[in-house]
Write an enzyme that holds these catalytic residues in place. Structure first.
Site, PDB file in Angstrom:
ATOM      1  N   GLN A  88       0.839  -1.211   0.000  1.00 19.16           N
ATOM      2  CA  GLN A  88       0.000   0.000   0.000  1.00 19.16           C
ATOM      3  C   GLN A  88       0.875   1.263   0.000  1.00 19.16           C
ATOM      4  OE1 GLN A  88      -3.206   0.886  -0.190  1.00 19.16           O
ATOM      5  NE2 GLN A  88      -4.036  -1.173  -0.410  1.00 19.16           N
ATOM      6  N   SER A  89       1.907   1.289  -0.831  1.00 19.56           N
ATOM      7  CA  SER A  89       2.888   2.375  -0.774  1.00 19.56           C
ATOM      8  C   SER A  89       2.342   3.729  -1.223  1.00 19.56           C
ATOM      9  CB  SER A  89       4.094   2.008  -1.649  1.00 19.56           C
ATOM     10  OG  SER A  89       4.965   3.106  -1.758  1.00 19.56           O
ATOM     11  N   ASN A  90       2.336   4.687  -0.278  1.00 18.62           N
ATOM     12  CA  ASN A  90       1.986   6.072  -0.623  1.00 18.62           C
ATOM     13  C   ASN A  90       3.038   6.654  -1.551  1.00 18.62           C
ATOM     14  OD1 ASN A  90      -0.359   6.513   1.183  1.00 18.62           O
ATOM     15  ND2 ASN A  90       1.147   6.151   2.794  1.00 18.62           N
TER      16      ASN A  90
END
Length: 352
Positions: A88-90
């Site tokens: 879930q990398s911003n």
């Protein structure tokens, strides 16, 4: 320490993605709620710097780093950005947003730190990856050599007759760190204009670009406010050397003759366990508390645990009553949607 005129960022190419300074706000309701849970019913006064409102939807600390990184990529004639992150990398999502804005292609290497956790159909940032048109994603097991994996992907791009530019995880290198020197300068100006005296700044400390960049910016601009970094993946012994190295690399890139000392880098651990990105009860309390007192969302992986650290420090007296404490809100909104049932729960079934 002397003021160093060498903190001149105009020597570096920069793309501007945020046409304003992010707001600096006092949090009266949150400060009251926090004080009520502190010994004697007294606690620090909490301020917030809204880096969750930076440009490249929907804001977040990586935007500042990408202003310098993407400018460097364009200066080198790259047509494809390659970067890496967790499922879930911003950082991946904001890098993709920058690529779209600049007419570049974008590819990710996703590290599955928790086996089986990457779901192409997941909500949150994974949905955003697909909506904004990521060109390719390679998923690799946790503990993989990410630099080597990104190089492999970049080589693939080159074989297709194109030019790749590799951005390290979190945008954390000396060029990316310039973004948080810029933030330090922006903050200095805001505190001056608004007549606000801050006693301590609390930031997240992960890949260390934000924390290290801020330390470099404060030292180089003679801002004598202590910075406390709350670890999101490591405790003090493992985190401090990374931040020190990053801060030094930024100062060296700027040509500033300052040696960063261990006492310049304060790191607090104990709030990120049991594991990076795995929820705990104190994070849930922090996310609910800020949302229900000020209407500001935090995310479960970074800012929720960082705010839990601030709350914990206030309750144990490490933050003094009536001290003005500034929380740097580094964004991360979309990943909140991938953890809805967790952050609405009571936290009872989670690790403390």
């Amino acid at each position: 320490m002397h003021y160093h005129a060498a903190m001149d960022l105009s020597r570096f190419p920069r793309r501007r993605y945020t046409p304003f300074a992010t707001p600096l706000e006092f949090l009266p309701n949150f400060s009251r709620a926090l004080a009520a849970s502190c010994p004697g019913g007294r606690g620090p006064r909490i301020w917030i710097k809204r880096d969750d409102m930076l440009g490249l939807f929907p804001g977040g600390n990586k935007t500042r780093k990408l202003e310098f990184l993407v400018a460097d990529a364009l200066a080198q004639g790259a047509d494809t950005l390659v970067t890496c992150g967790a499922p879930q990398s911003n950082h991946c999502r904001i890098t993709l947003a920058a690529a779209v804005k600049e007419g570049l292609k974008c590819r990710f290497v996703i590290e599955e730190r928790v086996p089986g956790s990457y779901d192409v159909d997941a909500s949150g940032n994974n949905f955003m990856f697909r909506l904004m048109g990521v060109e390719k994603i390679n998923v690799v097991p946790g503990g993989s050599n990410m630099a080597a994996e990104m190089q492999k992907m970049a080589d693939e791009v080159v074989r297709e007759g194109r030019k790749a530019y590799i951005i390290p995880g979190g945008g954390s290198n000396a060029i990316g760190g310039l973004g948080y020197v810029a933030c330090a300068q922006e903050l200095q100006q805001q505190l001056f204009e608004q007549g606000v005296a801050i006693d301590r700044v609390v930031v997240g400390s992960g890949s260390s670009g934000t924390h290290g960049g801020m330390v470099a910016g404060f030292l180089g601009n003679n801002i004598r406010i202590p910075i406390t970094g709350i670890g999101v993946s490591r405790d003090l012994a493992d985190q401090q050397p990374l931040v020190l190295k990053e801060a030094q690399a930024v100062l060296d890139l700027l040509g500033v003759a300052i040696k960063v000392k261990p006492e310049d880098v304060q790191c607090v651990g104990g709030y990120w366990q049991p594991k990076y990105s795995v929820p705990n009860a104190r994070m849930v309390e922090a996310v609910q508390m800020l949302a229900r007192t000020e209407g500001i969302p935090l995310d479960p992986v970074y800012t929720g645990k960082i705010m839990a650290g601030l709350i914990g420090m206030a309750r144990e007296g490490a933050l003094k009553p009536d001290e003005n404490v500034l929380f740097l809100h580094t964004g991360g909104l979309p990943s909140l949607h991938a953890y809805e049932s967790v952050v609405l729960g009571d936290g009872k079934d989670l690790p403390a």
